[in-house]
Design an enzyme around this catalytic site. Structure first.
Site, short mmCIF file in Angstrom:
data_model
loop_
_atom_site.label_atom_id
_atom_site.label_comp_id
_atom_site.label_asym_id
_atom_site.label_seq_id
_atom_site.Cartn_x
_atom_site.Cartn_y
_atom_site.Cartn_z
N GLY A 183 104.05 21.38 79.41
CA GLY A 183 103.24 21.19 80.38
C GLY A 183 101.81 21.59 80.25
O GLY A 183 100.71 20.97 80.50
N THR A 184 101.71 22.79 79.46
CA THR A 184 100.26 22.97 79.49
C THR A 184 99.46 22.35 78.58
O THR A 184 98.16 22.15 79.00
CB THR A 184 100.25 24.69 78.77
OG1 THR A 184 101.07 25.69 79.91
CG2 THR A 184 98.90 25.31 78.62
N ASN A 187 104.40 25.01 92.17
CA ASN A 187 105.40 25.94 91.47
C ASN A 187 105.85 27.38 92.24
O ASN A 187 106.84 27.76 91.78
CB ASN A 187 105.05 26.07 90.11
CG ASN A 187 103.73 26.71 90.04
OD1 ASN A 187 102.68 26.29 90.36
ND2 ASN A 187 103.83 27.99 89.43
N THR A 193 102.44 15.53 63.42
CA THR A 193 103.64 14.74 63.28
C THR A 193 104.55 15.02 64.40
O THR A 193 104.50 16.22 64.82
CB THR A 193 104.40 15.30 61.99
OG1 THR A 193 103.58 14.91 60.73
CG2 THR A 193 105.88 14.84 62.06
N CYS A 219 104.81 32.09 84.32
CA CYS A 219 103.69 32.02 83.53
C CYS A 219 102.51 33.03 84.16
O CYS A 219 101.59 33.36 83.77
CB CYS A 219 102.89 30.71 83.92
SG CYS A 219 103.76 29.36 83.07
#
Length: 389
Positions: free
Chosen positions: A71-72, A151, A237, A325
């Protein structure tokens, strides 16, 4: 003693079918999706299957999905990418006061690069007023970024209404949907967003993998440069094992959405009503109806939330005082303060996030244990003694 896990925003356990899909990929598909030979093409087909699964979750075109490390990164790519791509057009960005730190810290960096920021207030439920968004737009506004679901308090924002404003004014619109995607139905076409960030570990996929929806025609710079992977928008990749897990989790979230919603809503109702009946001086934060079905933010007056969390942990009940977080900070939550909560009450807040594996028995265990712990802590509190006198 059974451990009861009620911190599903921090991370969700892998769904058994997600785990099986990842193991199958590890054992049978090891190639690089960018290679032209047969083994590489099998990897490429697997990658594109996952892309289609993620796209289906939010009603997007598969080619509008790029994979990220979580997400970050998705948030960073969306905001920085649009800001840099449109820097000659304007340097004004609109957001809200209750965004995740991933958004707020990106915007802080952009301010150092001469971008201007308007951060909008929210009401006591944590809702952004769409009319305030429209009033904040200027001739050099290039981006609006408002989260889908908060959140910390669970409030769901009026994204579709803001999307209509953004489309009318031809302004790029990003929504951080990390807390909402895979939990509640999301349709990017109905929302009218240009960009949407999501993460696998919110809906029973692996940590360290996410996705960014970029609507066709949206101007954006790559955050990572190098090779031509992800349609030249995200070099490197691909983490095929993680992406397979994300794709499987997205498909399961879409197929099981209604069943999960009913289960989570029933548990949430049971817990809220039980706490209200057993513990006085509680405040439930966030919007009562426009809210995430699995998240409860409850402020317990006259105590410190960290102490309550630790004592519950000793009883085998795992939850949080704020999002992972932001854990470790001694400051009161910026989200709670923005809704008008005072510092003392904000510091007594618990964040409970329910999951598909939780049961009514888990809720009853919380209701059995928590009132006694609260009373023990309040008996030691001079503030409570004064208020109770």
């Amino acid at each position: 003693m059974k451990t009861i896990y009620l911190d599903h925003y921090a991370a969700t356990p892998l769904h058994p079918r997600v785990k099986a899909a990842m193991i199958d990929q590890i054992e049978h598909i090891f190639g690089n999706p960018s290679s032209d030979h047969e083994i590489g093409q099998k990897a490429s087909q697997t990658l594109e299957q996952a892309r289609s699964q993620v796209a289906a979750l939010i009603n997007a075109d598969p080619q509008e999905i790029i994979f990220t490390s979580g997400g970050t990164e998705s948030v960073n790519h969306a905001i920085k990418g649009v800001a840099m791509a449109l820097r000659e057009q304007g340097r004004h960005i609109i957001t809200s006061n209750i965004e995740h730190k991933a958004v707020l810290n990106v915007l802080r960096t952009l301010r150092l690069l001469d971008y201007r920021l308007t951060s909008l207030d929210v009401d006591s439920f944590g809702r952004v007023d769409p009319s305030a968004v429209e009033k904040a737009i200027t001739d050099d506004t290039v981006l609006i970024t408002i989260m889908s679901g908060n959140n910390e308090i669970g409030t769901v924002e009026p994204i579709a209404e803001i999307g209509q404003i953004a489309q009318k004014r031809k302004i790029a619109f990003h929504t951080d949907a990390v807390a909402a995607a895979g939990i509640i139905p999301i349709d990017v076409k109905e929302l009218g967003v240009n960009l949407l960030s999501l993460a696998a570990n919110q809906f029973y996929g692996p940590s360290g993998v996410g996705a960014l929806y970029i609507r066709k025609g949206t101007k954006i710079w790559p955050l990572l440069e190098g090779g031509g992977q992800e349609n030249r928008r995200r070099a490197g990749t691909e983490n095929l094992t993680g992406i397979v897990g994300l794709g499987a989790a997205a498909e399961l979230a879409r197929l099981e959405m209604q069943e999960r919603l009913a289960h989570l809503k029933a548990l949430k109702k049971r817990l809220i009503e039980g706490l209200q009946a057993r513990i006085p001086h509680l405040r439930f934060n966030g919007h009562p109806t426009q809210c995430l079905p699995h998240l409860i933010s409850v402020s317990v007056e006259f105590i410190e939330g960290e102490s309550l969390m630790l004592m519950l942990d000793e009883e085998g009940i795992c939850l949080a005082t704020r999002s992972a977080c932001a854990s470790g900070s001694l400051r009161a939550s910026h989200v709670l303060l923005s809704t008008g909560l005072d510092h003392a009450t904000a510091q007594g807040t618990l964040l409970i996030t329910l999951g598909r594996d939780n049961s009514a028995a888990d809720i009853d265990r919380v209701l059995e244990v928590m009132p006694g712990i609260v009373q023990t802590l309040r008996d030691m509190s001079p503030i409570y003694k004064k208020a109770a006198a």
